[in-house]
Design a protein around this motif. Structure first.
Motif, mmCIF file in Angstrom:
data_model
loop_
_atom_site.group_PDB
_atom_site.id
_atom_site.type_symbol
_atom_site.label_atom_id
_atom_site.label_comp_id
_atom_site.label_asym_id
_atom_site.label_seq_id
_atom_site.Cartn_x
_atom_site.Cartn_y
_atom_site.Cartn_z
ATOM 1 N N SER A 40 2.919 21.630 58.553
ATOM 2 C CA SER A 40 4.221 21.869 59.179
ATOM 3 C C SER A 40 4.624 20.644 59.992
ATOM 4 O O SER A 40 3.803 19.748 60.250
ATOM 5 N N GLU A 41 5.854 20.609 60.440
ATOM 6 C CA GLU A 41 6.331 19.496 61.262
ATOM 7 C C GLU A 41 5.489 19.361 62.530
ATOM 8 O O GLU A 41 5.103 18.258 62.916
ATOM 9 N N ALA A 42 5.186 20.478 63.164
ATOM 10 C CA ALA A 42 4.374 20.444 64.385
ATOM 11 C C ALA A 42 2.970 19.920 64.087
ATOM 12 O O ALA A 42 2.411 19.136 64.862
ATOM 13 N N GLU A 43 2.395 20.348 62.971
ATOM 14 C CA GLU A 43 1.061 19.874 62.598
ATOM 15 C C GLU A 43 1.079 18.379 62.275
ATOM 16 O O GLU A 43 0.132 17.660 62.604
ATOM 17 N N GLU A 45 3.084 16.194 63.607
ATOM 18 C CA GLU A 45 3.167 15.518 64.907
ATOM 19 C C GLU A 45 1.781 15.422 65.545
ATOM 20 O O GLU A 45 1.404 14.385 66.077
ATOM 21 N N THR A 46 1.026 16.518 65.474
ATOM 22 C CA THR A 46 -0.324 16.528 66.033
ATOM 23 C C THR A 46 -1.220 15.564 65.272
ATOM 24 O O THR A 46 -2.006 14.824 65.869
ATOM 25 N N TYR A 47 -1.104 15.546 63.945
ATOM 26 C CA TYR A 47 -1.918 14.635 63.139
ATOM 27 C C TYR A 47 -1.582 13.185 63.476
ATOM 28 O O TYR A 47 -2.478 12.343 63.570
ATOM 29 N N ASP A 48 -0.307 12.891 63.666
ATOM 30 C CA ASP A 48 0.099 11.541 64.047
ATOM 31 C C ASP A 48 -0.522 11.157 65.394
ATOM 32 O O ASP A 48 -0.981 10.028 65.574
ATOM 33 N N THR A 49 -0.571 12.096 66.317
ATOM 34 C CA THR A 49 -1.215 11.866 67.611
ATOM 35 C C THR A 49 -2.705 11.609 67.417
ATOM 36 O O THR A 49 -3.278 10.689 68.018
ATOM 37 N N LEU A 71 -4.757 19.763 72.656
ATOM 38 C CA LEU A 71 -3.721 19.556 71.639
ATOM 39 C C LEU A 71 -4.324 19.313 70.258
ATOM 40 O O LEU A 71 -3.773 19.760 69.250
#
Length: 91
Positions: A40-43, A45-49, A71
């Motif tokens: 998902s978009e949220a996942e 974002e977390t993976y990018d972090t 996080l």
């Protein structure tokens, strides 16, 4: 001008396979190939972090030697389970 969804996935996959340590390449690369497109978009974002973290910290978190930031804990649990499954199958 923003990054396209396709370019983002390619960038993230490349960063997963070219970490700096072979061990993390072999953990994150296959996970990225198998799962990035379905996150998902949220996942994403977390993976990018997660990709911003250094390999030594990532490895310690994956091996359970230290606790990851809240996080990242859920995603790291998925990555760890994926890597363990791959190892148990010998792939």
């Amino acid at each position: 001008m923003g990054e396209t969804a396709e370019a983002r996935l390619k960038r993230m996959a490349m960063r997963s396979w070219r970490r700096g340590t072979k061990e993390m390449d072999l953990v994150l690369g296959p996970f990225a190939d198998a799962h990035l497109a379905g996150l998902s978009e949220a996942e994403l974002e977390t993976y990018d972090t997660l990709l911003e973290e250094n390999d030594q910290d990532l490895m310690a978190w994956i091996l359970g030697q230290s606790a990851p930031p809240p996080l990242l804990s859920g995603l790291l649990a998925r990555i760890t389970a994926f890597a363990e499954t791959r190892l148990s199958r010998g792939k």
